[in-house]
Design a protein around this motif. Structure first.
Motif, short mmCIF file in Angstrom:
data_model
loop_
_atom_site.label_atom_id
_atom_site.label_comp_id
_atom_site.label_asym_id
_atom_site.label_seq_id
_atom_site.Cartn_x
_atom_site.Cartn_y
_atom_site.Cartn_z
N GLN A 95 1.15 -1.63 0.38
CA GLN A 95 -0.14 0.55 -0.25
C GLN A 95 1.12 1.30 0.45
O GLN A 95 0.55 2.53 -0.38
N THR A 99 0.94 5.96 -4.06
CA THR A 99 1.17 7.52 -3.07
C THR A 99 1.45 8.65 -4.58
O THR A 99 2.47 7.94 -5.36
N GLU A 167 -9.45 6.50 -8.72
CA GLU A 167 -8.70 6.45 -7.71
C GLU A 167 -8.32 6.74 -6.75
O GLU A 167 -8.68 6.36 -5.27
N HIS A 168 -8.31 7.48 -6.66
CA HIS A 168 -7.53 8.35 -5.42
C HIS A 168 -8.98 8.65 -4.29
O HIS A 168 -8.57 9.00 -3.40
N GLU A 170 -11.55 7.27 -3.69
CA GLU A 170 -11.20 5.47 -4.17
C GLU A 170 -11.04 5.13 -2.30
O GLU A 170 -11.72 5.04 -1.62
N LYS A 171 -9.78 6.00 -2.11
CA LYS A 171 -8.96 6.02 -1.56
C LYS A 171 -9.33 7.20 0.10
O LYS A 171 -8.66 7.16 0.79
N GLU A 173 -8.37 10.04 -1.08
CA GLU A 173 -7.16 11.42 -1.56
C GLU A 173 -8.09 12.45 -2.20
O GLU A 173 -8.26 12.36 -3.53
#
Ligand code: DC
Length: 241
Positions: A95, A99, A167-168, A170-171, A173
């Motif tokens: 993980q 970033t 994608e960000h 969903e995390k 961010e």
């Protein structure tokens, strides 16, 4: 039917990882994400405070003194979008390497010839024996120039940035789409213009533009191309299919 080596190259956000992973799942092949190796080394450099990303000799020494292992994605995590499990000197960084900061640093250290040489050697070892889908920037041109099937995945920068932005989100961010688009342009430029192993389409790679296709459609198209290639190879070897 002998298993093939499938090389998938393309820019950030072209869907390489998800597509390659899905193809591997359908065909029962091993999926390998070469970018994870550049990311893992970049993470180590970032953690190593004193190490300037511009110091090639220090980064070369760091690469020579680093052990990176890619392991198959645990099946229960595939649906969550987890890629290979990545061990950096024995520590799980699966993980931690995902970033934007690590992505940019990876793209910077990937310009160093000696670093690439070391990681390419590891990638060849990991994919030896075939039955593998490896994705990256130089898989069809440098890592496996004799791969039986090469794909160059493309999509418009706007669509690629939108995918990354999602994608960000969903995390959890939060970036603006414009920020992500800038990042995509910056990485594209560096990956395509670097002197060593730039991102280019191998002459014998099939160009697949998936601007208007989703992951499943793209993966199924490439599975069909794999089946075609298997037939061609069987015919050339005098075997009936
Ligand atoms: O695929 P990725 O976005 O995780 O890759 C991160 C960076 O690593 C990318 O910007 C360029 C570099 N890379 C590379 O130079 N060669 C590869 N085969 C894979 C990645």
């Amino acid at each position: 039917m002998p298993k093939l080596t499938i090389a998938i190259d393309g820019p950030a956000g072209s869907g390489k990882s998800s597509v390659a992973q899905r193809i591997a799942q359908i065909l029962g092949y091993l999926y390998l994400d070469s970018g994870a190796m550049y990311r893992a080394l970049a993470l180590k450099a970032l953690q190593n405070n004193g190490l300037a990303l511009s110091s090639h000799s220090e980064l070369e020494a760091l690469a020579a003194d680093t052990h990176i292992e890619l392991k198959p994605t645990p099946p229960n995590l595939v649906a969550e979008g987890v890629k290979n499990q990545v061990l950096l000197d024995g520590i799980d960084v699966t993980q931690a390497i995902r970033t934007p900061e690590v992505a940019q640093a990876a793209s910077q250290i990937a310009t160093i010839a000696k670093v690439r040489e070391l990681l390419v050697g590891e990638q060849r070892k990991a994919g030896a024996g075939g039955g593998v889908v490896m994705e990256g920037r130089d898989i069809g041109t440098v890592v496996f120039p004799n791969a039986e099937l090469k794909i160059f995945l493309e999509a418009s920068p706007e669509v690629r940035a939108e995918r990354r932005w999602k994608e960000h989100e969903e995390k959890g961010e939060h970036f603006t789409l414009a920020q992500v688009l800038d990042e995509v342009h910056e990485r594209d430029k560096r990956d395509r213009e670097r002197k060593v192993s730039p991102l280019i389409r191998a002459k014998d790679a099939v160009l697949v533009d998936n601007t208007a296709m989703d992951i499943e459609e793209t993966a199924r198209l490439i599975v069909m191309l794999t089946r075609e290639r298997e037939k061609e190879l069987a015919k050339a070897a005098g075997r009936e299919v």
